[in-house]
Design a protein around this motif. Structure first.
Motif, PDB file in Angstrom:
ATOM      1  N   SER A 357      45.456  36.757  36.685  1.00 59.53           N
ATOM      2  CA  SER A 357      45.129  37.369  35.409  1.00 59.53           C
ATOM      3  C   SER A 357      44.906  38.862  35.597  1.00 59.53           C
ATOM      4  O   SER A 357      44.826  39.337  36.736  1.00 59.53           O
ATOM      5  N   GLU A 358      44.818  39.595  34.506  1.00 59.41           N
ATOM      6  CA  GLU A 358      44.583  41.033  34.571  1.00 59.41           C
ATOM      7  C   GLU A 358      43.177  41.306  35.111  1.00 59.41           C
ATOM      8  O   GLU A 358      42.185  40.861  34.531  1.00 59.41           O
ATOM      9  N   GLY A 359      43.093  42.074  36.196  1.00 55.25           N
ATOM     10  CA  GLY A 359      41.809  42.313  36.842  1.00 55.25           C
ATOM     11  C   GLY A 359      41.108  43.548  36.318  1.00 55.25           C
ATOM     12  O   GLY A 359      40.890  44.509  37.063  1.00 55.25           O
ATOM     13  N   ASP A 360      40.728  43.517  35.044  1.00 58.02           N
ATOM     14  CA  ASP A 360      40.064  44.677  34.466  1.00 58.02           C
ATOM     15  C   ASP A 360      38.606  44.360  34.143  1.00 58.02           C
ATOM     16  O   ASP A 360      38.135  43.228  34.275  1.00 58.02           O
ATOM     17  N   LEU A 361      37.900  45.409  33.715  1.00 55.59           N
ATOM     18  CA  LEU A 361      36.495  45.290  33.342  1.00 55.59           C
ATOM     19  C   LEU A 361      36.315  45.979  31.992  1.00 55.59           C
ATOM     20  O   LEU A 361      36.726  47.134  31.823  1.00 55.59           O
TER      21      LEU A 361
END
Length: 449
Positions: A357-361
């Protein structure tokens, strides 16, 4: 007349520095020594330099080995210096082997082998307390750690401990360390501090034994997997006047700390939601997927998003729920979505070893939000975004190398200042993370999907 040039920071000048300059000088008749400026050290990720440029130049001058001293101020300067000073030989320590091969176009490049036989006591006495450090383990992280240590002033990686003699021998040969030791007590007697990068389930035992021998400990995440173990280790550390620090590199990275401070400053209003994701696809048969090695996405990855949660929302959550994808054969958790509910906010954490999955914060507030793109755990860029896009701002902060230098730099700095804690990752932070990981691994709130 054969002209030789070498470069270095030469912080806390010690016998190893002297030996390197002696060998460089023996390559020719005239030696030029380049000493790096504070600005250049910062730009290349060199951390914890304790002495001023003037002081470091004085040390090189006092050695009597340099015919000429110049200042290195920027990347690429070496090419200009070599041509300007008609250099025949560029000499540098062999721990940089291959890094400066491009200079062969301009002169002969010589990598000087690490001097064997210099005792740790020589280095320590001569350099105002350079920390002698040993590495526990010789796997992927340990092999990243030793090169990163080159960028941290005030520490010398001495040797390695582990169960396999052949692997240790390969490790010390590759990294040019002084010793390998299969006996842990003997290993401890040769160092002031240790870095633990062994499998998770060995962390508690190695850390406890080291603290009991009054050795400072930097232990890779997760330090332990149970709350009571973390509490016990910190208690013993205090009793023995030792520093115990968990190596979650993100906690010590300048970009992450800048981002946390901005988010908590009120710039985006009151924080109401955190969404933190860290996923990777683990290789088949890797240690990360083995039950007897405490593998799984929670033990491997949860420390990072939980760090962001505790820093932004604190320790006093009300409850959490957990949705997991468990491998039917291995019993390993390959995906977890965790909702941690606070009185006035909620944090959603996603970690996975078998789902990508997209590894953002995303940190959502009542006035706006902070967006940190993947990989957010190596924060070097983030944005504040608002309803009116003209108020949006972008922030940049360098993240050097693998990032392990940041945790080591903080560790070394604390030891040198006789401090046993840091706000960047406090004792209570580590205990909270261990507590949540323990509950997640027990799966009391787990719903299998």
């Amino acid at each position: 007349m054969k002209r030789v040039i070498t470069y270095g920071t030469f912080d806390l000048f010690h016998e190893g520095h002297r030996r390197l300059l002696e060998r460089a000088r023996n390559l020719g008749e005239y030696l030029i020594v380049g000493v790096t400026t504070e600005g250049y050290d910062d730009s290349r990720g060199k951390l914890n330099v304790r002495e001023s440029l003037i002081k470091r130049i004085e040390h090189v001058k006092e050695s009597g080995l340099a015919d000429e001293i110049i200042i290195e101020e920027y990347e690429g300067q070496k090419i200009n210096d070599i041509q300007k000073h008609s250099i025949d030989i560029f000499a540098i320590g062999s721990d940089w082997k291959g890094k400066f091969d491009y200079l062969n176009e301009y002169c002969t490049v010589v990598y000087l082998e690490r001097t064997k036989g210099i005792s740790s006591s020589q280095i320590r006495a001569a350099s105002n307390g350079v920390i002698r450090m040993g590495v526990v383990g010789y796997g992927r992280i340990a092999n990243r750690f030793v090169p990163e240590a080159r960028f941290v002033s005030g520490v010398n990686i001495e040797g390695v401990f582990g169960p396999s003699v052949s692997k240790m021998e390969n490790f010390i040969k590759h990294h040019q360390l002084s010793f390998a030791d299969k006996d842990f007590n003997s290993f401890l007697h040769k160092v002031d501090a240790i870095y633990i990068a062994s499998p998770h389930l060995s962390h508690y035992e190695y850390t406890m034994k080291a603290l009991e021998q009054q050795k400072h400990v930097l232990c890779e995440k997760p330090m332990v997997l149970r709350r009571h173990e973390a509490e016990k280790l910190f208690s013993v550390a205090k009793q023995n006047g030792c520093l115990l620090l968990e190596g979650i590199k993100t906690a010590y990275a300048p970009g992450f700390n800048r981002m946390i401070a901005l988010a908590k400053s009120g710039a985006i209003g009151d924080i109401k939601s955190i969404e933190a994701t860290f996923t990777k696809l683990a290789e088949e048969n890797s240690r990360e997927l083995k039950r007897d090695s405490a593998g799984g996405s929670i033990s491997e990855l949860a420390s990072y998003p939980l760090l962001a949660v505790v820093k932004l929302l604190g320790e006093k959550y009300i409850e959490f729920d957990q949705f997991s994808y468990i491998d039917s054969i291995t019993g390993i958790d390959l995906f977890n979505k965790i909702n941690i509910r606070y009185k006035d906010a909620i944090a959603t954490v996603k970690v996975a070893l078998g789902v990508k999955s997209e590894g953002d914060l995303v940190i959502s507030g009542t006035k706006g939000y902070v967006y940190v793109p993947a990989p957010w755990w190596k924060t070097e860029y983030f944005e504040t975004r608002f309803e009116n896009p003209t108020n949006n701002r972008k922030y940049y902060q360098a993240f050097a190398g693998e990032g392990l230098r940041y945790e080591l730099s903080e560790f070394v700095s604390l030891v040198q200042r006789d401090l046993l804690s840091t706000y960047k990752l406090s004792e209570s932070d580590s205990i909270w993370i261990a507590d949540v990981i323990e509950k997640l691994r027990e799966g009391k709130c787990r719903k299998l999907i």
